[in-house]
Each structure stands twice: as C-alpha cells, then as structure tokens.
Design an enzyme around this catalytic site. Structure first.
Site, PDB file in Angstrom:
ATOM      1  N   ASN A 164     -10.345  -0.974   0.573  1.00  0.00           N
ATOM      2  CA  ASN A 164      -8.890  -0.755   0.570  1.00  0.00           C
ATOM      3  C   ASN A 164      -8.345  -1.198  -0.794  1.00  0.00           C
ATOM      4  O   ASN A 164      -8.324  -2.400  -1.085  1.00  0.00           O
ATOM      5  CB  ASN A 164      -8.262  -1.573   1.709  1.00  0.00           C
ATOM      6  CG  ASN A 164      -6.754  -1.431   1.781  1.00  0.00           C
ATOM      7  OD1 ASN A 164      -6.120  -0.944   0.841  1.00  0.00           O
ATOM      8  ND2 ASN A 164      -6.170  -1.875   2.883  1.00  0.00           N
ATOM      9  N   CYS A 194       0.815  -1.226   0.000  1.00  0.00           N
ATOM     10  CA  CYS A 194       0.000   0.000   0.000  1.00  0.00           C
ATOM     11  C   CYS A 194       0.846   1.273   0.000  1.00  0.00           C
ATOM     12  O   CYS A 194       0.327   2.365  -0.205  1.00  0.00           O
ATOM     13  CB  CYS A 194      -0.921  -0.009   1.209  1.00  0.00           C
ATOM     14  SG  CYS A 194      -1.857  -1.535   1.343  1.00  0.00           S
ATOM     15  N   HIS A 207      -3.489   6.827   3.017  1.00  0.00           N
ATOM     16  CA  HIS A 207      -3.888   5.531   2.457  1.00  0.00           C
ATOM     17  C   HIS A 207      -5.205   5.108   3.102  1.00  0.00           C
ATOM     18  O   HIS A 207      -5.372   5.187   4.325  1.00  0.00           O
ATOM     19  CB  HIS A 207      -2.788   4.497   2.715  1.00  0.00           C
ATOM     20  CG  HIS A 207      -3.242   3.103   2.483  1.00  0.00           C
ATOM     21  ND1 HIS A 207      -3.929   2.733   1.346  1.00  0.00           N
ATOM     22  CD2 HIS A 207      -3.140   1.972   3.243  1.00  0.00           C
ATOM     23  CE1 HIS A 207      -4.227   1.445   1.417  1.00  0.00           C
ATOM     24  NE2 HIS A 207      -3.757   0.960   2.555  1.00  0.00           N
TER      25      HIS A 207
END
Ligand code: UT7
Length: 315
Positions: free
Chosen positions: A271, A113, A241
């Site tokens: 996500n 990520c 994020h």
C-alpha cells in the site's frame, strides 16, 4: 465544458525490496498470512533515496512522456504526508529541482490515500484560472519512515513510491467530474503530528477501515456513474487505491467488472497510499493497457476518513 486530461505519466519506487520472508524474521507474522490477507508479496522501502528523489524521478518521467518542458507548468501539487521536510513542501522542492517557473503555484496536499484524487480535482480548479495550461500532479509517500514496527497488522502493509501525471487543461475537454468526501472519523486511522514527546507513527484499526472501504468504494463507483451518465461497460479501466487485494476483489465481483478492466499491483508495491493510483496509471500506460482514447475511473479512500473519485481521459 472545460477540464483536464492526462498527458503523461511516470513513477518511481526505491530499489530496496522488503519481502514477506524478511518480515516474518523480524515480526511475529508469516508469509502465508500476509499474502492471503492482503495480496502483498513485497514492497519497496527507502534506503539511499529520499522522498524528494522519488518525486523528481517520477515527475521527470511524466514530463518526458508528455513531451512537456518544466517551464510550461503552471501549478504543481504533491499529495503526501511524508515529505522530507514540512517546509519547504515537497512541491516547492520539485519546483526547485525541476526548474518549474517561479510564478507557478506549488504546494502539498494531505488527504492520505485519497490525496491523488483530491489533487487532480484541485488542479482542475487551479488551471481554470492559470495562464499556463499544464500542471504537475504527484502522489508520493514514504510511509516506511512512520511504520510502527510493534504493530504486526499494519507494519506489513506499506511501501514507498511516487507516481506523477502531467495534466493539460482545455476549455473543450470534459471535467474529471470529481466526487469527494470526508467523514471526520479520525479515530480508526491516524498519524499524530509533530510533537517533541512522541514519534509520528501510523495507527490503523484494520478491520474498521476495511469495513469503511468496502462500503465507500461502491458508493463512489455508483456516484461517479450517476454523475457522468456512464455504465460499467462504458468505462475502459477501473483504478482503485491499492490498500488490500481483498477490497478490490470484493468490488470487481460485486460489479462484475471483467479481469481485463482492472489492475492490481499491490503484490509488488504494497500500500503506497497517495502514490498507489498514479503508479497504477503509469504502469497501465507503459503496458499499453490504456491509451489516448481510454476512459478511466479512479477511486481513492483512506485517512480522514476521506474518499473521492474521478473520471479520467487522456490527451
Ligand atoms: O490505505 C488506507 C486504507 N486502508 C485500508 O483499507 C486497510 C484495510 N484493512 C485491511 O487491509 C485489513 O484489515 C488488514 C490487512 C490490516 C488486517 O487484516 P484482517 O483480516 O482485518 O485481520 P485482523 O486485524 O482482523 O486480524 C485477524 C487475525 C488476528 O488474530 P486472532 O485475534 O484472530 O487470533 C490478528 O492478531 O490475524 C492476526 N494478525 C496477524 N497474523 C499474522 C494480524 N496481523 C497479523 C500478521 N501476521 N501480520
């Protein structure tokens, strides 16, 4: 002085929407748990599209918004761990599909990520030594391909998508002043590699990663402010994020960041890993919440474990 600025943004997500209601029919979960523990309402999963399609659509949109032709691009990085093929890389597939110059440097970057932030920093370094001044930085993830449907705490989290930016290098621009790090703690968040005897699936100890996130995001924020000599008030927008709405809520509360200076789209996309930050950037640009004068602090964290921050300006 010398650095990159964002010149154009774009994004793309698959059409197929997976709702919490649908998940509660196929997994031992319920809509309320997912919403309150993560902030996610739905996510998009691949059906007829490919990873390469998402990259291409997001990159085309970014090029169009930047007013840049493919032949002006000197380098292309795709942050991902779920490309259609290991070889050719997603970046080489983009080079082919967009018609990027044959002498452009194209490769994928794997940092979970945090990948998009690492890719921006890498691009800034690359363009300093490139005869062309524009680069394409894409974050694309199709984690639906590697979800472990037997693990209810992770299978509800992830969505597919791509975000792209065209960046411009100039000797008179400030650097994005990226910070980055990796802890080598590879036990709490893993995707095993190619192995004829096992499928590659996401494994995550959610609680431990959550604890890491609420420590590392403030660390990155403090480091970025120190490094750039800015205060919270000097930053126009904070882009985190999108791993869990509770992580973002914790950080904005801790730093008293007002609601108009941060953004959450995790309810819509889940996500999306390396794609989450560039998708947010593209949406903020489209909604005119950021503009050419904005100063945007991005913070990514995830697999590795890794973390990174960058201060973005626009041109
Ligand atoms: O993008 C890379 C970085 N990733 C992250 O930052 C993710 C960080 N972690 C998280 O977002 C959260 O830890 C999760 C959303 C993954 C999990 O939330 P949590 O609040 O940490 O839950 P937990 O794993 O501690 O589980 C709490 C309870 C457990 O039940 P008991 O033992 O208390 O009876 C779980 O079995 O919730 C249960 N549970 C669920 N219940 C319904 C776990 N998953 C589910 C589910 N539906 N899907």
């Amino acid at each position: 002085m010398s650095g990159i600025r964002i010149k154009g943004t774009g994004f793309s997500v698959p059409e197929h929407i997976i709702t919490n209601e649908y998940l509660s029919q196929i997994v031992d979960t319920n809509e309320e748990w997912i919403l309150t523990r993560t902030g996610i309402e739905h996510r998009h999963h691949l059906s007829k599209e490919s990873h390469s399609d998402l990259c291409t659509w997001a990159a085309r949109m970014a090029l169009k918004n930047a007013g840049i032709q493919p032949d002006e691009i000197g380098a292309c990085i795709v942050a991902t761990l779920t490309a259609d093929d290991l070889v050719p890389s997603a970046a080489c597939a983009l080079q082919r599909d967009l018609g990027l110059p044959q002498d452009s440097i194209c490769f994928d970057l794997s940092a979970g990520c945090t990948g998009f932030v690492f890719a921006l920093h890498t691009m800034e370094c690359l363009l300093a030594n490139n005869k062309k001044k524009y680069g394409l930085v894409v974050g694309c993830e199709t984690l639906s391909k590697i979800i472990n449907w037997e693990d209810r705490s992770t299978c509800i989290l992830f969505g597919d998508g791509a975000g792209a930016t065209v960046v411009e290098f100039d000797e008179n621009y400030s650097s994005i002043q990226a910070i980055y790090g990796a802890s080598g703690n590879d036990q709490i968040l893993r995707v095993n590699g190619v192995d004829p005897n096992k499928r590659s699936l996401i494994y995550m100890e959610g609680k431990a990663v959550f604890k890491f996130a609420v420590e590392v995001v403030p660390y990155c924020l403090d480091e970025m402010l120190k490094r750039t000599g800015k205060k919270i008030d000097d930053v126009d927008f904070f882009v985190f994020h999108q791993a869990n709405a509770r992580i973002i809520d914790y950080v904005v509360k801790k730093y008293h960041i007002p609601a108009e200076k941060y953004y959450k789209n995790i309810s819509e996309y889940g996500n999306t890993s390396a794609a989450s930050i560039p998708i947010v950037l593209a949406e903020l640009w489209e909604q005119k919440k950021i503009n050419k004068n904005s100063c945007v602090l991005c913070i990514g964290f995830g697999g590795g474990l890794t973390w990174g921050g960058a201060m973005l300006e626009f041109s």
